[in-house]
Design a protein around this motif. Structure first.
Motif: not given
Lengths: 318, 354
Positions: A146-147, A158-161, B34, B42-43, B46-47, B56, B58
């Motif tokens: 994850q970022r 995976t959290t700023n794809p 995370p 979260p993953e 985020s999409q 979203f 983080q």
């Protein structure tokens, strides 16, 4: 007596971080830990925050650490080691201990730049005699890439794809080394495991300085960087040669570049072998590559302006 | 890109199912951080959030994430955060403030083994934390404990409605097993019930009196009054929000009580014993607060005995004992530290108590 800075001599020393840990092949963290612990003869007490290094180095009842090592939580490695170091000073004052012991933390970028920053900043300001080492691989690799605020601009996590609308991370990474220098502590340095002599020299220097010290070390992670495992050290070298990760130190407020690449390489050489930057090479994302190069050029220039370049450093590197 | 749901059966992972259910229920603000085993939330967000013009974020820590929820909820948004046990511990301050300020929010705890860093296996050791307050001060959360992904889907949607209805934080208490498992579920579409308008929200006070959202009450007697108001709300929930499920209760001599994934494992053992003619039943609280006290008291008759099964050292069993109030024997079997029981193991355990 310190061991001469030669592989032949250093390799004769006993490893204080041994085989049997579960880090991935090509991971930068154990390489950095080994180098740091090889740097000096002092007894060392270490602390890690939650992360790959912590999880993989103490599976069940086994440990790869041959030194006293402590872990408490994710956000407080600096506070934990601060407590240990304070107790050590108290025992020393009471005459119950006379050894010169060094205190180190080894933490990832998530536990340093983000959740652990408050405790790091606090420990530095209070002035504990400790060396905080951040192994910076630019994301939360332990929990699945994850970022973090150390993730470079443009990287895919995976959290700023990276997709058709959002091309990866749109924020620049935090310049933590400079932030730590702004704490006005006696020693701050940036290092790379590819330049091992430079790294070890910096650790040795840090050990001889009383008070809080901070080192930011770039750490390759092939899982997160989407790169080949055997490219780990080569990528770290490229990070330095492209001036993405300049090697420098700030001693008592004076900035000194410790290694200046003979020829500054274009940043694409560092980005290209890494899958996390793959999308940047699409025509529509050309502006991002341009921006990354411009930012690096600008920061490199600023760094040179405020620093004393040690000409000798380049020669010693060879 | 709004996904049109036509009650389609899909195969989904628990963490992703709850995230999608939240989006379907109109959640447009999610802040997370995370931690295993909830990273898929979260993953996924985020999409998906950018696709539905939602937000979203983080955060830099769990502490930051829960307070982002505070900020978003205060403006009237449907907001959610998720984490796993150690991260939920960090969120406790924010949860207490949400409860104190009467702000709706949905908090998901995908429990893992503890205490401390523990491990990353599924666990039910955060029952006390979820049900008895968790943070400081007199407050309660509405706590849902689904046992399969269909229920997780449905209760996630319901959680947003109940949070808005009562102006409370609602917790969805699952565990690493439910979060990580994949199973079919029907993606039912969301129908919003009639809810009071969020007139309290901070939306800019031009043309109206300013709204105040706070949990600080320093005036003489103010806080006491506030706490009575909260209590009245919790009492109302006790009357109307209790949910439970039961299996073969009527003629049972032994009633197994369990929640979440432990209940699901126990149900296999109970069914097997029933086939062999054993008089055993299962009682499963779906809301852990409010706890089905009256319902348990109601089924507590004759020589009936209770056996509480949990993946912890004995937490819900205390509420079962309070509910039966000395009228029946209540035994306990548990597996702490991320240990998971098998149906075969529970078959033997239950048999021993018959």
């Amino acid at each position: 007596m310190t061991t001469p800075l030669r592989l032949k001599e250093l390799s004769k020393k006993e490893d204080r971080f041994t085989h049997g840990h579960r880090m991935c092949s090509g991971c930068g963290a154990p390489i950095i830990v080994k180098m740091v612990l090889l740097a000096s003869e002092y007894p060392v007490v270490a602390c890690s925050s939650t992360g790959c290094l912590e999880v993989s180095s103490c599976i069940s009842l086994l440990t790869a650490w041959k030194i006293p090592w402590i872990h408490s939580a994710f956000e407080n490695a600096a506070a934990t080691i601060a407590g240990t170091e304070t107790m050590y000073r108290a025992l020393k004052k009471q005459g119950k201990i006379d050894k010169e012991i060094k205190f180190i933390t080894f933490c990832g970028d998530g536990g340093t730049y983000d959740i652990g920053f408050q405790s790091l900043s606090g420990a530095m300001e209070r002035g504990h005699d400790m060396l905080y080492i951040c192994y910076d691989n630019g994301a939360y690799m332990n929990t699945g890439i994850q970022r973090s605020s150390a993730t470079p601009f443009g990287a895919d996590t995976t959290t700023n794809p990276a997709g058709s609308k959002i091309p990866g991370k749109l924020q620049k990474r935090k310049d933590l080394t400079k932030i730590m220098a702004a704490h006005n502590i006696p020693y701050v340095a940036q290092a790379s495991p590819a330049h091992w002599q430079d790294l070890i020299k910096k650790v040795r220097k840090a050990f001889e300085i009383k008070g809080p010290k901070f080192m930011n070390v770039i750490a390759p992670c092939n899982r997160g960087w989407r790169s080949r495992t055997d490219d780990a050290i080569a990528l770290c070298r490229l990070a330095v040669d492209t001036c993405y990760w300049p090697l420098y130190e700030v001693e008592n407020g004076v900035t000194k570049i410790t290694f200046k690449p003979k020829e500054k390489k274009p940043i694409v050489e560092f980005l290209k072998p890494q899958g996390r930057f793959k999308h940047l090479f699409k025509p529509e994302n050309e502006w991002m590559l341009k921006k990354i190069q411009e930012d690096i050029d600008h920061e490199w220039e600023l760094l040179q302006k405020c620093s004393v370049v040690e000409e000798k450093a380049k020669a010693e590197e060879k | 890109m709004e996904k049109k749901l036509i009650n389609k059966k899909v195969l989904m992972k628990g963490n992703e199912a709850l995230a999608e259910a939240a989006i379907q229920a109109g959640c447009r603000f999610y802040a997370g951080y995370p931690i295993t085993p909830q990273n898929e939330v979260p993953e996924y967000m985020s999409q998906r959030m950018p696709e539905v013009k939602g937000i979203f974020i983080q955060a830099e820590s769990e502490l930051a994430a829960i307070n982002m929820i505070f900020g978003a909820s205060a403006t009237g948004a449907r907001a959610m955060t998720s984490s796993s046990s150690p991260g939920i511990s960090l969120k406790q301050e924010g949860i207490s403030y949400l409860a104190g300020a009467e702000l709706p929010a949905v908090i998901v705890n995908v429990q893992r083994g503890g205490p401390g860093l523990g491990n990353i296996s599924g666990s039910q050791a955060d029952y006390f934390q979820a049900v008895k307050g968790g943070g400081h001060g007199d407050y309660k959360l509405l706590v849902y404990a689904p046992w399969n992904l269909q229920e997780l889907w449905d209760l996630t949607m319901k959680a947003f409605d109940k949070a808005d209805e009562y102006r409370i934080p609602v917790m969805i208490l699952i565990d690493g097993i439910l979060g990580q498992m994949m199973e079919p579920l029907v993606q039912t579409s969301y129908k919003q019930p009639k809810l009071p308008k969020k007139e309290w929200a901070l939306t800019g006070c031009a043309g109206r009196e300013p709204n105040v959202i706070k949990s600080l009450y320093m005036g003489e007697g103010e806080l006491e009054k506030r706490n009575y108001k909260l209590k009245e709300k919790y009492d109302r929930m006790k009357d109307t929000e209790v949910m439970y499920d039961s299996l073969y209760i009527d003629d049972s001599e032994l009633i197994v009580t369990a929640f979440g994934i432990a209940a699901r494992i126990a149900s296999s053992a109970v069914k097997k014993l029933r086939k062999e003619g054993r008089k055993v039943g299962l009682f499963r609280p779906i809301t852990l607060f409010p706890f089905p006290e009256k319902e348990i008291e109601h089924i507590c008759k004759g020589n009936r005995r209770f056996l509480t099964i949990e993946m912890n050292m004995g937490q819900m069993v205390e509420d079962v004992r309070l509910s039966v109030n000395g009228k029946a024997e209540v035994d306990f079997y548990g597996r702490p530290g991320g240990g998971t029981m098998t149906p075969e193991e529970l078959y033997d355990v239950i048999k021993k108590y018959m």
